[in-house]
Design an enzyme around this catalytic site. Structure first.
Site, PDB file in Angstrom:
ATOM      1  N   GLU A 154       0.854  -1.200   0.000  1.00 48.96           N
ATOM      2  CA  GLU A 154       0.000   0.000   0.000  1.00 48.96           C
ATOM      3  C   GLU A 154       0.887   1.246   0.000  1.00 48.96           C
ATOM      4  OE1 GLU A 154      -2.465   0.374   3.483  1.00 48.96           O
ATOM      5  OE2 GLU A 154      -3.473   2.178   2.744  1.00 48.96           O
ATOM      6  N   GLU A 248     -12.048   2.874   4.937  1.00 44.47           N
ATOM      7  CA  GLU A 248     -11.070   3.214   5.974  1.00 44.47           C
ATOM      8  C   GLU A 248     -11.227   4.684   6.335  1.00 44.47           C
ATOM      9  OE1 GLU A 248      -6.371   2.481   6.847  1.00 44.47           O
ATOM     10  OE2 GLU A 248      -6.865   3.338   4.913  1.00 44.47           O
TER      11      GLU A 248
HETATM   12 MN    MN Z   1      -5.046   2.725   3.865  1.00 43.37          MN
END
Ligand code: MN
Length: 303
Positions: A154, A248
């Site tokens: 990520e 998120e």
């Molecule tokens: Mn994230």
């Protein structure tokens, strides 16, 4: 093949969006809230001291029907993007523990900031540090492959890593890494800061895209910011992305003060978990269900 296709993206929620920790109480609350909001998947950060074991986590999730993924962000003392042997070893241990936890709870994915510490760097990126990151991830990937687990990288904005800030950089990194079970984890908040567009990030990632964090430009409630959600979902359809899409967003009303400080959460974008989570799931489901312009393009392309 043209026309409408059945889609199977799981819509997930990050456990810290739903509750403060993965203790018995926190995990139970997160699971209850995920189910009430209608999520398919819960993303569990690799547990730390005092949180539920893999066995207890599996027992908690077993009867719920929730899929599970695992995430982590390497801490400064675990930075594998460094030339410090101790840090690289600690990072490899943390990644290995996360993979083991994932295997034990039946997760198929371990993503997050797995390539670097999640913190602002006080130095320029270096070839040696990058090579260490690649070598550690290659070893962890081999172990993960034995358990049928994929790893996700990520990339994050420039203030949170000096190594991977864009999809282009991440694809080059994955090419060098050359492990079939390591893919790209796209967080829309970070991509929005550093990539030309969300659409471009998806196109660059192509078939390497394995997992998405859906987060607004201000990291608050989905659909209340400036992100190009329509462009993102059009690109996902064009590339037949069928992986998870996980909400998120963190609130000081939910997370611990330590975590708020860690992620720079200095203000509150929302207070009510259930309202925010339910709206986010509906928002993502709505985006998945829409998009006539894409089937038009696909029809042209296939004729
Ligand atoms: Mn994230």
């Amino acid at each position: 093949m043209t026309g409408a296709r059945a889609r199977s993206n799981l819509i997930g929620a990050h456990a810290r969006t739903l509750s403060a920790d993965w203790t018995r109480r926190g995990a139970t609350l997160a699971v209850e809230r995920a189910l009430e909001a209608g999520f398919d998947l819960i993303e569990v950060p690799a547990p730390t001291e005092g949180e539920l074991s893999a066995e207890d986590t599996r027992r908690l999730l077993d009867s719920t029907g929730l899929a599970v993924s695992v995430s982590l962000a390497l801490r400064p003392e675990q930075d594998i993007n460094s030339t410090d042997d101790g840090r690289c070893r600690a990072g490899e241990d943390a990644l290995g523990a996360a993979v083991q936890f994932a295997a034990s709870v039946g997760a198929r994915y371990v993503g997050g900031v797995t390539f670097s510490k999640l913190a602002r760097y006080d130095r320029m990126p270096s070839v040696e540090a990058r090579a260490n990151s690649i070598h550690v991830l290659q070893r962890v990937a081999r172990r993960a492959a034995a358990d049928g687990i994929e790893l996700g990288v990520e990339y994050v904005n420039r203030y949170e890593s000096n190594l991977l800030n864009t999809a282009v950089q991440t694809v080059a990194f994955l090419d060098e890494l050359a492990a079939p079970n390591v893919g790209l984890h796209l967080d829309t908040y970070h991509a929005n800061s550093e990539d030309p567009s969300l659409r471009a990030a998806v196109t660059t990632a192509g078939s390497r895209l394995k997992y998405i964090h859906a987060a607004e430009n201000h990291r608050g409630a989905l659909g209340t910011g400036s992100l190009d959600w329509d462009g993102l979902f059009a690109a996902l359809r064009e590339h037949d992305y069928l992986g998870p899409i996980t909400f998120e967003s963190f609130s000081p009303a939910v997370v611990s003060e330590a975590m708020a400080i860690e992620v720079g959460l200095w203000r509150s974008e929302w207070e009510d978990v259930q309202v925010t989570a339910t709206a986010a799931r509906r928002f993502l489901a709505g985006l998945l269900a829409s998009g006539p312009e894409v089937s038009y393009e696909r029809t042209i392309g296939a004729s």
